[in-house]
Scaffold this active site. Structure first.
Site, PDB file in Angstrom:
ATOM      1  N   SER A   1       4.119  29.660  17.505  1.00 32.46           N
ATOM      2  CA  SER A   1       3.354  28.494  17.946  1.00 32.46           C
ATOM      3  C   SER A   1       4.001  27.695  19.073  1.00 32.46           C
ATOM      4  CB  SER A   1       3.063  27.574  16.764  1.00 32.46           C
ATOM      5  OG  SER A   1       4.261  27.158  16.132  1.00 32.46           O
TER       6      SER A   1
ATOM      7  N   GLU B   1      -2.176   9.521  18.847  1.00 27.55           N
ATOM      8  CA  GLU B   1      -0.992   9.103  18.108  1.00 27.55           C
ATOM      9  C   GLU B   1      -0.083  10.313  17.993  1.00 27.55           C
ATOM     10  OE1 GLU B   1      -2.352  11.726  15.599  1.00 27.55           O
ATOM     11  OE2 GLU B   1      -3.764  10.108  15.967  1.00 27.55           O
TER      12      GLU B   1
ATOM     13  N   LYS C   1      -0.474  23.325  21.312  1.00 28.98           N
ATOM     14  CA  LYS C   1      -1.198  22.041  21.312  1.00 28.98           C
ATOM     15  C   LYS C   1      -2.030  21.825  22.572  1.00 28.98           C
ATOM     16  CE  LYS C   1       1.266  19.370  17.895  1.00 28.98           C
ATOM     17  NZ  LYS C   1       2.418  20.216  17.494  1.00 28.98           N
TER      18      LYS C   1
HETATM   19  C1  LIG Z   1       2.809  20.421  16.192  1.00 30.67           C
HETATM   20  C2  LIG Z   1       3.327  21.791  15.999  1.00 30.67           C
HETATM   21  C3  LIG Z   1       3.050  22.529  14.821  1.00 30.67           C
HETATM   22  C4  LIG Z   1       2.302  21.959  13.671  1.00 30.67           C
HETATM   23  O1  LIG Z   1       0.977  21.632  13.924  1.00 30.67           O
HETATM   24  P1  LIG Z   1      -0.238  22.525  13.398  1.00 30.67           P
HETATM   25  O2  LIG Z   1      -1.421  21.679  13.664  1.00 30.67           O
HETATM   26  O3  LIG Z   1      -0.017  22.789  11.935  1.00 30.67           O
HETATM   27  O4  LIG Z   1      -0.243  23.780  14.185  1.00 30.67           O
HETATM   28  C5  LIG Z   1       3.522  23.821  14.740  1.00 30.67           C
HETATM   29  N1  LIG Z   1       4.237  24.393  15.728  1.00 30.67           N
HETATM   30  C6  LIG Z   1       4.535  23.717  16.861  1.00 30.67           C
HETATM   31  C7  LIG Z   1       5.348  24.393  17.919  1.00 30.67           C
HETATM   32  C8  LIG Z   1       4.101  22.399  17.031  1.00 30.67           C
HETATM   33  O5  LIG Z   1       4.394  21.739  18.158  1.00 30.67           O
END
Ligand SMILES: *Cc1c(COP(=O)(O)O)cnc(C)c1O
Length: 407
Positions: free
Chosen positions: A391, A118, A96
């Protein structure tokens, strides 16, 4: 019906990918969205903008992130070599921050002194509060009262970082109510306020802009895998909430038809409406994912048979949302990307397996991609390669998992 595979995925000038995307907003937001689009298009062509952005991504966030060969997961799957794109190693623990840095630079460029966001789980709120501290911008984060209660630690983090967290008591007191309040704030304070959206969602230009800031993931992964293995991966696998980490990895590979793009949605605890967040699941008698408008964009939205937006469930807060980003809707309908779902139980299995076999505790969102990736790898030969987008890290989820089952 056989469709010819698509080799590009670019929206028209109004942000439409086919029938998806666009701008479905009140009149008062048209001018600010135009202003934002114009500034983004200028910044996109400006080497100074990218110079500063790339320097922050490197020195502040920790890019490039490594591409790690997960040997024990690979052995467990018994097929293709599994590589992990380590977005979990970034500052604040997930992808993010890539988007937050890019948009904060844009806010500063536009002369906006105040940033609003938000947040549901609080992860995007923390990333936004972080970059606002870095740039000395005033940060206001809207959060539903229910989420404030569930995510107390992230609320404390945001406040430590100097953000003002506003508790929203309307509706179900969750993310969609926080979004409504943030939009109301933006309409009222548009002169000095920048709205920093956290996923590849919302009205044009947000889905395009968030993709742009996240596609650094795929550009790096492409270079890294080519330099290590000399060939392209057979598949890319990523979890999909709004869809920003997935589109960031997929985008630089769109033209490579031999690379399968696989998005994993939250299958939750069952197929009935309200029990999952799988927007491409057309559903049961009670409803399911249908084309519709939510948060200013046309995409697939979970709704009941009367078109009312459905509630969702996922063990991971970051995947727990009724709509998916419009570009994913396009990639789904065109057949370029595949979307599958993993249940809460499968996510937990992936969470534990990755911890035990690789010494990496992934976020519960990310964990949804692990078991499906093992199945994909199993079907392929040992000289092939797949990449999972890791992610985010799972520190934030350890307490939740501890509360589920005694170890
Ligand atoms: C917020 C988040 C997601 C989901 O958001 P996307 O916009 O679909 O990437 C996925 N993995 C992590 C670690 C997150 O913090």
């Amino acid at each position: 019906m056989q469709k010819s595979p698509i080799t590009r995925s670019e929206p028209d000038e109004h942000g439409h990918w086919g029938e998806f995307g666009g701008r479905y907003v009140p009149e008062t937001l048209v001018a600010p969205l135009d202003e934002l689009t114009n500034e983004f298009m200028r910044a996109r062509q400006d080497p100074n903008f990218w110079g500063e952005c790339n320097q922050l991504l490197r020195d502040y966030c920790g890019r490039p992130t490594p591409l790690f060969h997960a040997r024990r997961l690979t052995a467990h799957a018994g097929g293709a070599q599994i590589y992990l794109k380590r977005e979990d190693l970034l500052h604040t623990g997930a992808h993010k921050i890539n988007n937050a840095v890019g948009q904060a630079l844009l806010a500063r460029r536009m002369g906006k002194r105040r940033v609003i966001a938000e947040t549901g789980a609080g992860q995007h709120g923390v990333a936004t509060a972080t970059v606002c501290a870095l740039f000395g911008l005033h940060c206001v984060v809207y959060m539903g009262a229910e989420d404030v209660r569930r995510q107390a630690l992230n609320v404390f983090r945001m406040r430590l970082l100097g953000a003002e967290v506003i508790t929203v008591n309307a509706g179900t007191r969750t993310l969609k109510d926080a979004i409504n309040e943030a939009l109301r704030d933006w309409v009222t304070n548009v002169d000095d306020t920048y709205y920093l959206l956290g996923s590849a969602l919302g009205p044009h230009p947000y889905p395009l802009m968030v993709r742009q800031f996240q596609s650094v993931i795929g550009r790096e992964a492409r270079e890294e895998i080519l330099s290590v293995t000399g060939k392209l991966p057979r598949a890319l696998i990523a979890c999909v909430g709004g869809g920003s980490n997935a589109i960031g990895l997929f985008h630089p590979f769109i033209a490579d038809e031999q690379v399968r793009l696989i998005g994993v949605e939250a299958g939750g605890r069952g197929d009935s409406l309200g029990e999952h967040a799988a927007r491409f699941h057309s559903g049961t008698a009670s409803g399911g994912g249908q084309v519709g408008v939510l948060q200013g964009t046309m995409s697939y939205v979970l709704q009941d048979t009367n078109g009312q937006i459905a509630t969702t469930h996922s063990i991971s807060a970051g995947l727990d949302y009724s709509a998916i980003g419009p570009e994913h809707a396009f990639l789904h309908n065109s057949g370029r990307a595949e979307y599958i779902r993993a249940s809460d139980a499968e996510a937990l299995e992936g969470f534990r397996l990755c911890a035990r076999l690789e010494g990496i505790i992934p976020a519960l969102e990310t964990s949804h991609a692990i078991m499906p990736a093992i199945r994909v790898a199993h079907e392929l030969s040992r000289d092939e390669v797949i990449i999972i987008n890791l992610s985010g890290r799972g520190d934030k989820d350890v307490q939740l998992v501890a509360g589920l089952q005694p170890q």
